[in-house]
Design a protein around this motif. Structure first.
Motif, PDB file in Angstrom:
ATOM      1  N   VAL A 156      63.287 -59.091  69.876  1.00  0.00           N
ATOM      2  CA  VAL A 156      62.963 -60.337  69.172  1.00  0.00           C
ATOM      3  C   VAL A 156      62.544 -61.411  70.171  1.00  0.00           C
ATOM      4  O   VAL A 156      61.517 -62.090  69.999  1.00  0.00           O
ATOM      5  N   SER A 157      63.320 -61.566  71.227  1.00  0.00           N
ATOM      6  CA  SER A 157      62.999 -62.586  72.237  1.00  0.00           C
ATOM      7  C   SER A 157      61.636 -62.334  72.867  1.00  0.00           C
ATOM      8  O   SER A 157      60.850 -63.273  73.072  1.00  0.00           O
ATOM      9  N   ALA A 158      61.349 -61.066  73.158  1.00  0.00           N
ATOM     10  CA  ALA A 158      60.070 -60.726  73.795  1.00  0.00           C
ATOM     11  C   ALA A 158      58.895 -60.985  72.861  1.00  0.00           C
ATOM     12  O   ALA A 158      57.837 -61.460  73.289  1.00  0.00           O
ATOM     13  N   LEU A 159      59.048 -60.683  71.579  1.00  0.00           N
ATOM     14  CA  LEU A 159      57.981 -60.925  70.617  1.00  0.00           C
ATOM     15  C   LEU A 159      57.723 -62.420  70.445  1.00  0.00           C
ATOM     16  O   LEU A 159      56.569 -62.868  70.399  1.00  0.00           O
ATOM     17  N   VAL A 160      58.794 -63.194  70.364  1.00  0.00           N
ATOM     18  CA  VAL A 160      58.639 -64.647  70.240  1.00  0.00           C
ATOM     19  C   VAL A 160      57.913 -65.198  71.466  1.00  0.00           C
ATOM     20  O   VAL A 160      56.992 -66.025  71.358  1.00  0.00           O
ATOM     21  N   GLU A 161      58.307 -64.719  72.636  1.00  0.00           N
ATOM     22  CA  GLU A 161      57.670 -65.174  73.877  1.00  0.00           C
ATOM     23  C   GLU A 161      56.192 -64.788  73.909  1.00  0.00           C
ATOM     24  O   GLU A 161      55.363 -65.521  74.475  1.00  0.00           O
ATOM     25  N   ASP A 180      83.629 -62.185  59.892  1.00  0.00           N
ATOM     26  CA  ASP A 180      83.450 -62.258  61.340  1.00  0.00           C
ATOM     27  C   ASP A 180      82.275 -61.400  61.803  1.00  0.00           C
ATOM     28  O   ASP A 180      81.575 -61.756  62.760  1.00  0.00           O
ATOM     29  N   GLN A 181      82.021 -60.278  61.115  1.00  0.00           N
ATOM     30  CA  GLN A 181      80.875 -59.434  61.469  1.00  0.00           C
ATOM     31  C   GLN A 181      79.561 -60.147  61.155  1.00  0.00           C
ATOM     32  O   GLN A 181      78.629 -60.139  61.960  1.00  0.00           O
ATOM     33  N   LEU A 182      79.488 -60.755  59.983  1.00  0.00           N
ATOM     34  CA  LEU A 182      78.276 -61.487  59.618  1.00  0.00           C
ATOM     35  C   LEU A 182      78.048 -62.655  60.571  1.00  0.00           C
ATOM     36  O   LEU A 182      76.921 -62.909  61.014  1.00  0.00           O
ATOM     37  N   GLY A 183      79.133 -63.364  60.899  1.00  0.00           N
ATOM     38  CA  GLY A 183      79.009 -64.503  61.802  1.00  0.00           C
ATOM     39  C   GLY A 183      78.520 -64.107  63.182  1.00  0.00           C
ATOM     40  O   GLY A 183      77.649 -64.768  63.761  1.00  0.00           O
ATOM     41  N   ALA A 184      79.070 -63.022  63.723  1.00  0.00           N
ATOM     42  CA  ALA A 184      78.651 -62.568  65.052  1.00  0.00           C
ATOM     43  C   ALA A 184      77.190 -62.149  65.050  1.00  0.00           C
ATOM     44  O   ALA A 184      76.441 -62.424  66.000  1.00  0.00           O
ATOM     45  N   THR A 185      76.754 -61.499  63.980  1.00  0.00           N
ATOM     46  CA  THR A 185      75.374 -61.032  63.904  1.00  0.00           C
ATOM     47  C   THR A 185      74.403 -62.198  63.836  1.00  0.00           C
ATOM     48  O   THR A 185      73.413 -62.256  64.590  1.00  0.00           O
ATOM     49  N   ILE A 217      71.541 -63.380  66.605  1.00  0.00           N
ATOM     50  CA  ILE A 217      70.139 -63.449  66.190  1.00  0.00           C
ATOM     51  C   ILE A 217      69.560 -64.813  66.550  1.00  0.00           C
ATOM     52  O   ILE A 217      68.441 -64.925  67.072  1.00  0.00           O
ATOM     53  N   ALA A 218      70.323 -65.858  66.291  1.00  0.00           N
ATOM     54  CA  ALA A 218      69.867 -67.206  66.629  1.00  0.00           C
ATOM     55  C   ALA A 218      69.661 -67.355  68.132  1.00  0.00           C
ATOM     56  O   ALA A 218      68.668 -67.939  68.589  1.00  0.00           O
ATOM     57  N   ALA A 219      70.580 -66.809  68.912  1.00  0.00           N
ATOM     58  CA  ALA A 219      70.479 -66.907  70.369  1.00  0.00           C
ATOM     59  C   ALA A 219      69.257 -66.171  70.902  1.00  0.00           C
ATOM     60  O   ALA A 219      68.729 -66.524  71.966  1.00  0.00           O
ATOM     61  N   ALA A 220      68.789 -65.160  70.161  1.00  0.00           N
ATOM     62  CA  ALA A 220      67.616 -64.393  70.584  1.00  0.00           C
ATOM     63  C   ALA A 220      66.313 -65.148  70.348  1.00  0.00           C
ATOM     64  O   ALA A 220      65.259 -64.731  70.835  1.00  0.00           O
ATOM     65  N   GLY A 221      66.359 -66.224  69.576  1.00  0.00           N
ATOM     66  CA  GLY A 221      65.169 -67.032  69.363  1.00  0.00           C
ATOM     67  C   GLY A 221      64.501 -66.846  68.024  1.00  0.00           C
ATOM     68  O   GLY A 221      63.422 -67.418  67.781  1.00  0.00           O
ATOM     69  N   ALA A 222      65.105 -66.064  67.133  1.00  0.00           N
ATOM     70  CA  ALA A 222      64.516 -65.883  65.805  1.00  0.00           C
ATOM     71  C   ALA A 222      64.609 -67.180  65.021  1.00  0.00           C
ATOM     72  O   ALA A 222      65.578 -67.922  65.139  1.00  0.00           O
ATOM     73  N   ARG A 223      63.595 -67.426  64.185  1.00  0.00           N
ATOM     74  CA  ARG A 223      63.583 -68.640  63.374  1.00  0.00           C
ATOM     75  C   ARG A 223      64.030 -68.390  61.935  1.00  0.00           C
ATOM     76  O   ARG A 223      64.321 -69.327  61.209  1.00  0.00           O
ATOM     77  N   ARG A 224      64.065 -67.138  61.531  1.00  0.00           N
ATOM     78  CA  ARG A 224      64.361 -66.831  60.129  1.00  0.00           C
ATOM     79  C   ARG A 224      65.143 -65.528  60.030  1.00  0.00           C
ATOM     80  O   ARG A 224      64.888 -64.574  60.770  1.00  0.00           O
ATOM     81  N   MET A 238      73.985 -73.200  59.675  1.00  0.00           N
ATOM     82  CA  MET A 238      74.828 -73.587  60.799  1.00  0.00           C
ATOM     83  C   MET A 238      74.095 -73.437  62.132  1.00  0.00           C
ATOM     84  O   MET A 238      74.236 -74.274  63.038  1.00  0.00           O
ATOM     85  N   TYR A 239      73.281 -72.375  62.232  1.00  0.00           N
ATOM     86  CA  TYR A 239      72.595 -72.090  63.491  1.00  0.00           C
ATOM     87  C   TYR A 239      71.135 -72.547  63.496  1.00  0.00           C
ATOM     88  O   TYR A 239      70.371 -72.199  64.396  1.00  0.00           O
ATOM     89  N   GLY A 240      70.745 -73.306  62.490  1.00  0.00           N
ATOM     90  CA  GLY A 240      69.422 -73.896  62.487  1.00  0.00           C
ATOM     91  C   GLY A 240      68.279 -72.939  62.221  1.00  0.00           C
ATOM     92  O   GLY A 240      67.155 -73.166  62.701  1.00  0.00           O
TER      93      GLY A 240
END
Length: 325
Positions: A201-206, A227-232, A236-243, A302-304
């Motif tokens: 995901v990060s590489a595609l966004v870049e 907790d599983q949904l939250g971690a996922t 995903i947000a940290a990887a740079g995905a917008r949606r 929460m994660y924008g």
């Protein structure tokens, strides 16, 4: 006025049975090359079942079957209609359409401009693509016709075509349903790790490709804890995905038997609950699905990140209209 094609595709091949030949139907028409079965396509744009939970109503798939061997893959029933089984055969006997780009160009000449999904019958960037390299031709055909499209994949090979996809204005949906590797090794044994897909995901966004995460399939009672949904969603947000676009596991005909057979062996205490959760069409109960997707929507806020499928595109086709016969 342009109209969508009413192609019959993989599921209505004119395969004639021969009582003296007990091979699977597909083997009587296809050319076998190792683990691959090459079949010249008659039509390639096919309708997506509404129950699949995918935004686009039409799709093109260069491959049928998938070496990622995901237990809950909703495309498994297609193998049975080709005379193969929806279990092990789907994972290991990949049907290839070598002429997919040629047929796609012909069909796009009378397409109505609606967005197409690419790769629903089998991941279009699975290992078979290393051998056949069908996707550059598919991307070229779609870009040449000005057709909007979304590529659905778990495969890192998509980076090979990142420049082509960016120039075509394509969308890519990378499937990351959970980040627990213990679950992934069991239910997606042939797929890249969640970490590898997050890096993808990060590489595609870049690379300038419009990329979202298809959080699918969320597995009831296995990957749906808060907790599983939250971690996922957090990763995903940290990887740079917008949606994030969530889809709760579907169990259509073909997939249901294969998945529940595994569930009965691995988690027998859950089988009865699954029978209660799913209707005859293989859809989860609306109450359960709404609760899970609601949790994911809150996490996205929460994660924008944006939540749900983007609006399906429609563009004026570039190709001249052909007379419909």
């Amino acid at each position: 006025m342009r109209v969508p094609l009413e192609g019959v595709g993989w599921d209505a091949l004119a395969l004639v049975e021969d009582a003296a030949d007990d091979r699977p139907l597909i083997e009587r028409r296809a050319v076998a090359r190792g683990a691959f079965l090459e079949l010249q396509a008659r039509t390639v744009i096919e309708r997506v079942p509404q129950a699949a939970g995918i935004a686009q109503p039409w799709a093109v798939s260069p491959y049928r079957g998938c070496a990622h061997a995901c237990r809950g893959c909703g495309a498994r029933a297609g193998h049975r209609r080709l005379g193969l089984d929806e279990g092990r055969d789907f994972d290991t006997r990949i049907v290839v359409r070598p002429n997919v780009a040629e047929r796609l160009r012909a069909e796009l000449a009378r397409w109505d401009g609606r967005e197409l999904a690419v790769g629903l019958g089998g991941d279009c960037y699975q290992v078979a693509e290393e051998t056949y390299r069908l996707m550059p031709g598919v991307i070229g055909a779609l870009a040449g016709a000005g057709a909007p499209f979304t590529v659905y994949t778990k495969g890192g090979l998509v980076l090979r075509d990142a420049e082509l996809l960016a120039r075509a204005g394509a969308r890519v949906a990378v499937s990351i349903a959970f980040v627990d590797e213990r679950i992934r090794r069991v239910v997606e044994p042939g797929a890249p790790s969640a970490q590898a897909r997050l890096e993808l995901v990060s590489a595609l966004v870049e690379a300038g490709v419009e990329c979202r995460v298809l959080m699918a399939p969320v597995l009831p009672l296995l990957s749906d804890a808060a907790d599983q949904l939250g971690a996922t969603v957090r990763r995903i947000a940290a990887a740079g995905a917008r949606r994030v676009e969530p889809v709760v596991l579907r169990l259509p005909q073909g997939t249901r038997a294969w998945y529940l057979e595994w569930l009965a062996q691995a988690h027998p205490q859950l089988v009865e609950r699954y029978e209660e959760l799913y209707d005859r069409a293989g859809l989860p109960s609306p109450g359960y699905e709404g609760r899970i997707t609601g949790q994911i929507e809150q996490l996205c806020r929460m994660y924008g990140m944006e939540f749900g499928a983007p609006v399906v595109e429609r563009r004026e086709p570039r190709a001249a209209q052909l007379a419909l016969v």
